[in-house]
Design an enzyme around this catalytic site. Structure first.
Site, PDB file in Angstrom:
ATOM      1  N   ARG A  51      -7.709  -9.842   7.956  1.00  0.00           N
ATOM      2  CA  ARG A  51      -7.699  -8.766   8.945  1.00  0.00           C
ATOM      3  C   ARG A  51      -7.283  -7.428   8.356  1.00  0.00           C
ATOM      4  NH1 ARG A  51      -6.515 -13.485  10.772  1.00  0.00           N
ATOM      5  NH2 ARG A  51      -4.434 -13.379   9.817  1.00  0.00           N
ATOM      6  N   THR A  52      -6.194  -7.416   7.585  1.00  0.00           N
ATOM      7  CA  THR A  52      -5.690  -6.137   7.088  1.00  0.00           C
ATOM      8  C   THR A  52      -6.683  -5.467   6.149  1.00  0.00           C
ATOM      9  OG1 THR A  52      -3.413  -6.900   7.297  1.00  0.00           O
ATOM     10  CG2 THR A  52      -3.801  -5.010   5.876  1.00  0.00           C
ATOM     11  N   LYS A  80      -4.817 -10.513 -16.337  1.00  0.00           N
ATOM     12  CA  LYS A  80      -4.696 -10.381 -17.794  1.00  0.00           C
ATOM     13  C   LYS A  80      -3.375  -9.743 -18.198  1.00  0.00           C
ATOM     14  CE  LYS A  80      -8.637  -8.133 -17.879  1.00  0.00           C
ATOM     15  NZ  LYS A  80      -9.846  -7.412 -18.352  1.00  0.00           N
ATOM     16  N   ARG A 101      -1.557  -4.262  -0.986  1.00  0.00           N
ATOM     17  CA  ARG A 101      -0.782  -5.422  -0.549  1.00  0.00           C
ATOM     18  C   ARG A 101      -0.367  -6.208  -1.779  1.00  0.00           C
ATOM     19  NH1 ARG A 101      -2.122  -9.558   4.263  1.00  0.00           N
ATOM     20  NH2 ARG A 101      -1.134  -7.809   5.359  1.00  0.00           N
ATOM     21  N   HIS A 129       5.701  -3.988   6.520  1.00  0.00           N
ATOM     22  CA  HIS A 129       4.267  -3.818   6.786  1.00  0.00           C
ATOM     23  C   HIS A 129       4.110  -2.608   7.709  1.00  0.00           C
ATOM     24  CE1 HIS A 129       0.127  -4.524   7.183  1.00  0.00           C
ATOM     25  NE2 HIS A 129       0.111  -5.829   7.355  1.00  0.00           N
TER      26      HIS A 129
END
Length: 349
Positions: A51-52, A80, A101, A129
């Site tokens: 969703r985000t 890496k 995120r 958030h």
């Protein structure tokens, strides 16, 4: 240049101005459909998201902009060994704004220290958030008509629930709110949230494990799932995951106009997101900002409200600078044009 890393990065006045503008854009979204033309949003998602991430991207496309980025660290140079600081230095050359995120608390803050463009925290571990908090605030205001003098219940995983931490911080800026934190002993609200958000503003709050007893007294109920990905011990997760289930019988004890918010995903088939007020709203919006050569700032929000169950998705927004923030969109908004340039705080820095 400012970043949106923590909900307290916005003052109460800035939050109110932002929500007012989002309401106006909801009424006339076509007026803002080209405001981000030729601008790029980079979505750097080191942690899985549906969703985000998609709502960030959809919102930017609705503004007429473009999107680039990656959906997990496995398909980025992080696999890496590249550091967050090095990644953001490179991406700053490609994009005008970044939404990040990350599973580790503080990673977006670390990125902002090396970035040359604004960074939005789209969730960092169990910490915060803030972009979803703006959606939560707008949803509450639409349903209750205000953000002050409310009794808000938070239920579930309050220890790792970053949406809970952020919404608590934001609502603590509004007068007369009362907080009820409902959770098992092992998932209580962290002390740092109380120290940073509740105690400085002398908020009234209560901690309990009894959801049923508190329901009749709540204006808003914010449910959260027990987050398996935050537990180190699977047995502990299994012991706690079903501790609260909100069903129709239990909701009969709540006020008829009490909205239920949930950030998803659901983990129990009997869980209900909405009851008495059958029609809810699902709101998505983004605030788009960049520096424009000479340093002028532009800020834009795209909003989409649809009929549906009373849920919310984590949606991006960023408010940059303080005083000249809406100068570039004055001509798009009749109310703003009538009022002249808007001042929303202290001098820009």
């Amino acid at each position: 240049m400012r970043h949106l890393i923590d909900p307290l990065d916005f003052t109460q006045q800035e939050i109110t101005t932002l929500l007012d503008l989002a309401d106006r854009i909801h009424d006339d979204p076509a007026a803002y459909q080209d405001v981000a033309t030729h601008k790029k949003l980079a979505t750097l998602f080191y942690e899985p998201s549906t969703r985000t991430r998609l709502s960030f991207e959809a919102a930017m496309l609705n503004l007429g902009g473009h999107v680039l980025g990656f959906p997990s660290e496995n398909v980025s140079s992080a696999s890496k060994g590249e550091s967050v600081a090095d990644t953001i230095r490179v991406v700053s050359c490609y994009a005008d704004i970044v939404a990040m995120r990350h599973p580790k608390e503080g990673a977006p803050l670390r990125a902002s220290l090396s970035a040359r463009v604004p960074v939005i925290n789209a969730g960092d571990g169990g910490h915060a958030h803030p972009s979803q908090t703006m959606i939560d605030l707008m949803t509450i205001r639409q349903r209750k008509g205000r953000l002050d003098h409310l009794t808000i219940g938070f239920c579930g995983d309050l220890k790792f629930g970053r949406t809970v931490h952020s919404l608590t911080a934001a609502l603590s800026q509004f007068e007369g709110n009362r907080f009820v934190f409902i959770s098992p002993e092992d998932l209580r609200l962290p002390q740092y949230v109380k120290n940073e958000s509740l105690e400085p503003t002398h908020q009234i709050y209560k901690e309990t494990a009894d959801l049923e007893a508190e329901l009749p007294h709540l204006d808003v109920l914010y449910m959260t799932r027990i987050q398996q990905e935050r537990f180190f011990n699977e047995e502990e997760y299994l012991r706690l995951k079903g501790c609260y289930q909100l069903d129709e019988a239990l909701l009969q004890k709540a006020p008829q106009d009490m909205p239920v918010l949930h950030p998803l995903r659901r983990i129990a088939v009997h869980f209900m997101f909405m009851s008495q007020a059958a029609v809810g709203r699902r709101l998505r919006f983004i605030l788009r900002i960049w520096d424009d050569f000479g340093g002028e700032l532009a800020a834009f929000i795209a909003a989409e409200v649809r009929q549906g169950v009373k849920i919310h998705s984590g949606i991006p927004q960023l408010l940059d600078r303080l005083r000249r923030i809406f100068n570039r969109i004055i001509h798009l908004d009749g109310d703003m044009a009538a009022a002249g340039k808007i001042s929303i705080g202290s001098e820009a820095v």
